[in-house]
Design a protein around this motif. Structure first.
Motif, PDB file in Angstrom:
ATOM      1  N   UNK A   3      16.304  -8.961  -3.823  1.00  0.00           N
ATOM      2  CA  UNK A   3      15.320  -8.751  -4.368  1.00  0.00           C
ATOM      3  C   UNK A   3      13.932  -9.301  -3.798  1.00  0.00           C
ATOM      4  N   UNK A   4      12.787  -8.449  -3.611  1.00  0.00           N
ATOM      5  CA  UNK A   4      11.612  -8.866  -2.947  1.00  0.00           C
ATOM      6  C   UNK A   4      10.692  -9.901  -4.073  1.00  0.00           C
ATOM      7  N   UNK A   5      10.045 -10.653  -3.363  1.00  0.00           N
ATOM      8  CA  UNK A   5       9.396 -11.806  -3.911  1.00  0.00           C
ATOM      9  C   UNK A   5       8.184 -10.908  -4.875  1.00  0.00           C
ATOM     10  N   UNK A   6       7.753 -11.565  -6.109  1.00  0.00           N
ATOM     11  CA  UNK A   6       6.653 -10.880  -6.908  1.00  0.00           C
ATOM     12  C   UNK A   6       5.508 -10.720  -6.024  1.00  0.00           C
ATOM     13  N   UNK A   7       5.013  -9.633  -6.022  1.00  0.00           N
ATOM     14  CA  UNK A   7       3.584  -9.102  -5.214  1.00  0.00           C
ATOM     15  C   UNK A   7       2.528  -9.014  -6.265  1.00  0.00           C
ATOM     16  N   UNK A   8       1.340  -8.684  -5.516  1.00  0.00           N
ATOM     17  CA  UNK A   8       0.106  -8.551  -6.017  1.00  0.00           C
ATOM     18  C   UNK A   8      -0.248  -7.004  -6.147  1.00  0.00           C
ATOM     19  N   UNK A   9      -1.075  -6.527  -6.728  1.00  0.00           N
ATOM     20  CA  UNK A   9      -1.436  -5.300  -6.858  1.00  0.00           C
ATOM     21  C   UNK A   9      -2.105  -4.545  -5.395  1.00  0.00           C
ATOM     22  N   UNK A  14      -5.854  -7.871  -7.265  1.00  0.00           N
ATOM     23  CA  UNK A  14      -6.185  -8.729  -8.440  1.00  0.00           C
ATOM     24  C   UNK A  14      -4.733  -9.092  -9.511  1.00  0.00           C
ATOM     25  N   UNK A  15      -4.516  -8.040  -9.945  1.00  0.00           N
ATOM     26  CA  UNK A  15      -3.386  -7.908 -11.030  1.00  0.00           C
ATOM     27  C   UNK A  15      -1.979  -8.144 -10.263  1.00  0.00           C
ATOM     28  N   UNK A  16      -1.058  -8.352 -10.932  1.00  0.00           N
ATOM     29  CA  UNK A  16       0.336  -8.620 -10.341  1.00  0.00           C
ATOM     30  C   UNK A  16       0.860  -6.980 -10.041  1.00  0.00           C
ATOM     31  N   UNK A  17       1.552  -6.933  -9.143  1.00  0.00           N
ATOM     32  CA  UNK A  17       2.062  -5.678  -8.672  1.00  0.00           C
ATOM     33  C   UNK A  17       3.514  -5.278  -9.300  1.00  0.00           C
ATOM     34  N   UNK A  18       3.375  -5.135 -10.635  1.00  0.00           N
ATOM     35  CA  UNK A  18       4.535  -4.790 -11.411  1.00  0.00           C
ATOM     36  C   UNK A  18       5.023  -3.594 -11.382  1.00  0.00           C
ATOM     37  N   UNK A  19       4.444  -2.537 -10.647  1.00  0.00           N
ATOM     38  CA  UNK A  19       4.951  -1.123 -10.536  1.00  0.00           C
ATOM     39  C   UNK A  19       4.791  -0.595  -8.926  1.00  0.00           C
ATOM     40  N   UNK A  23       6.546   7.377  -4.120  1.00  0.00           N
ATOM     41  CA  UNK A  23       6.203   8.433  -3.240  1.00  0.00           C
ATOM     42  C   UNK A  23       5.005   7.639  -2.241  1.00  0.00           C
ATOM     43  N   UNK A  24       4.151   6.732  -2.780  1.00  0.00           N
ATOM     44  CA  UNK A  24       3.020   6.050  -2.031  1.00  0.00           C
ATOM     45  C   UNK A  24       3.518   4.789  -1.263  1.00  0.00           C
ATOM     46  N   UNK A  25       4.866   4.294  -1.520  1.00  0.00           N
ATOM     47  CA  UNK A  25       5.350   3.104  -1.242  1.00  0.00           C
ATOM     48  C   UNK A  25       4.229   2.032  -1.348  1.00  0.00           C
ATOM     49  N   UNK A  26       3.848   1.676  -2.379  1.00  0.00           N
ATOM     50  CA  UNK A  26       2.592   1.002  -2.919  1.00  0.00           C
ATOM     51  C   UNK A  26       3.173   0.207  -4.150  1.00  0.00           C
ATOM     52  N   UNK A  27       2.409  -1.220  -4.194  1.00  0.00           N
ATOM     53  CA  UNK A  27       2.606  -1.677  -5.559  1.00  0.00           C
ATOM     54  C   UNK A  27       1.160  -1.700  -6.413  1.00  0.00           C
ATOM     55  N   UNK A  28       1.463  -1.485  -7.605  1.00  0.00           N
ATOM     56  CA  UNK A  28       0.419  -1.275  -8.440  1.00  0.00           C
ATOM     57  C   UNK A  28       0.413  -2.177  -9.786  1.00  0.00           C
ATOM     58  N   UNK A  29      -0.790  -2.697 -10.427  1.00  0.00           N
ATOM     59  CA  UNK A  29      -0.966  -3.208 -11.625  1.00  0.00           C
ATOM     60  C   UNK A  29      -0.923  -2.192 -12.497  1.00  0.00           C
ATOM     61  N   UNK A  30      -0.804  -2.713 -13.911  1.00  0.00           N
ATOM     62  CA  UNK A  30      -0.661  -1.425 -14.848  1.00  0.00           C
ATOM     63  C   UNK A  30      -2.044  -0.755 -14.852  1.00  0.00           C
ATOM     64  N   UNK A  49       9.818  -0.460 -11.922  1.00  0.00           N
ATOM     65  CA  UNK A  49       9.122  -1.352 -12.660  1.00  0.00           C
ATOM     66  C   UNK A  49       9.587  -2.822 -12.610  1.00  0.00           C
ATOM     67  N   UNK A  50       8.810  -3.991 -12.757  1.00  0.00           N
ATOM     68  CA  UNK A  50       9.481  -5.364 -12.993  1.00  0.00           C
ATOM     69  C   UNK A  50       8.787  -6.126 -11.902  1.00  0.00           C
ATOM     70  N   UNK A  51       9.006  -7.462 -12.545  1.00  0.00           N
ATOM     71  CA  UNK A  51       8.278  -8.558 -11.587  1.00  0.00           C
ATOM     72  C   UNK A  51       8.790  -8.712 -10.218  1.00  0.00           C
ATOM     73  N   UNK A  52      10.013  -8.298 -10.091  1.00  0.00           N
ATOM     74  CA  UNK A  52      10.849  -8.462  -8.635  1.00  0.00           C
ATOM     75  C   UNK A  52      11.430  -7.345  -8.321  1.00  0.00           C
ATOM     76  N   UNK A  53      10.541  -6.409  -7.821  1.00  0.00           N
ATOM     77  CA  UNK A  53      11.017  -4.976  -7.595  1.00  0.00           C
ATOM     78  C   UNK A  53      11.608  -4.914  -6.099  1.00  0.00           C
TER      79      UNK A  53
END
Length: 255
Positions: A3-9, A14-19, A23-30, A49-53
């Motif tokens: 699992x990858x380490x928790x990332x940011x949006x 600013x927010x945590x990249x929980x999602x 398709x876009x291969x990007x991390x998003x906050x809520x 989704x999840x803190x360690x995607x």
């Protein structure tokens, strides 16, 4: 599974990249995820989704190298967009993410229902046990009081009755204890399954769906037997005028 380490949006940084948008291969906050899905061209994008995607966890259609988007209810299998047109065009199709979530919800609710039933049964056992033991105490008190009335003649008979009550009580409590262990074991099994479901949260939908199907079979196999009718004891006393010891006491009943 790595699992990858928790990332940011990656949008607002600013927010945590929980999602993670598959398709876009990007991390998003809520918040950014909600905005992303409101975009017309992105409204059908799917997220992990999840803190360690684990961003590398993309299970693709082996024939078309496409991400699975749908679940074919007729064939009981996940399919990609191309398969949905070429092989399943007239089949009943549902969104794979929603199907997995629905199955997860059903399994969780099944477990919760079994836990609830087991707890209710345990509560019933505890309540009936207390009532039964109170009845034992009440009967002992009645016998003792009646014994005191005929103190000089019936001390030995009182002791005999009390011993009988305690012996029966011990056998009944042993049976209740054995039944209690069965329901506690059912609760422990359900709690283990709940833990497994939480550990599956970061899995890809297709893998999650298959794991949940297997788990559902185990959950369905639990047969929660109803609690038998509670034990009771009673004593019907009487006030005889005779002098024979046996005639001075009432009759005791057990179940």
């Amino acid at each position: 599974m790595a699992q990858a380490a928790a990332s940011t949006c990656e949008i607002c940084t600013a927010g945590p990249g929980e999602y993670y948008c598959q398709q876009c291969d990007q991390s998003f906050c809520r918040s950014c995820k909600s905005s992303h899905l409101r975009t017309k061209s992105c409204k059908n994008h799917t997220f992990l989704s999840g803190p360690n995607i684990n961003k590398e966890e993309k299970l693709l259609c082996t024939e078309h190298e496409e991400i699975y988007f749908f679940y074919c209810q007729d064939c009981d299998t996940p399919v990609c967009r191309i398969c949905s047109v070429e092989k399943h065009s007239r089949h009943l199709m549902t969104d794979l993410t929603k199907s997995a979530e629905k199955l997860r919800f059903e399994v969780v609710k099944n477990i919760e229902a079994k836990v609830t039933t087991s707890k209710v049964n345990l509560s019933k056992i505890e309540k009936e046990t207390k009532t039964y033991r109170d009845e034992v105490k009440a009967v002992i008190k009645t016998i003792t009081e009646e014994g005191n009335y005929w103190k000089n003649l019936i001390d030995k008979k009182v002791g005999s009755f009390v011993r009988l009550l305690h012996d029966e009580e011990q056998k009944t409590i042993q049976n209740i204890t054995a039944l209690t262990k069965v329901y506690r074991r059912d609760i422990e099994n359900c709690q283990q399954w709940e833990k497994k479901i939480k550990e599956m949260e970061t899995m890809a939908d297709v893998l999650l769906f298959e794991r949940l199907k297997k788990l559902k079979v185990d959950v369905d196999n639990i047969d929660l037997k109803p609690v038998p009718e509670g034990s009771y004891v009673s004593y019907r006393n009487k006030k005889p005028s005779g002098t024979e010891i046996d005639s001075l006491f009432g009759e005791m009943q057990f179940k």
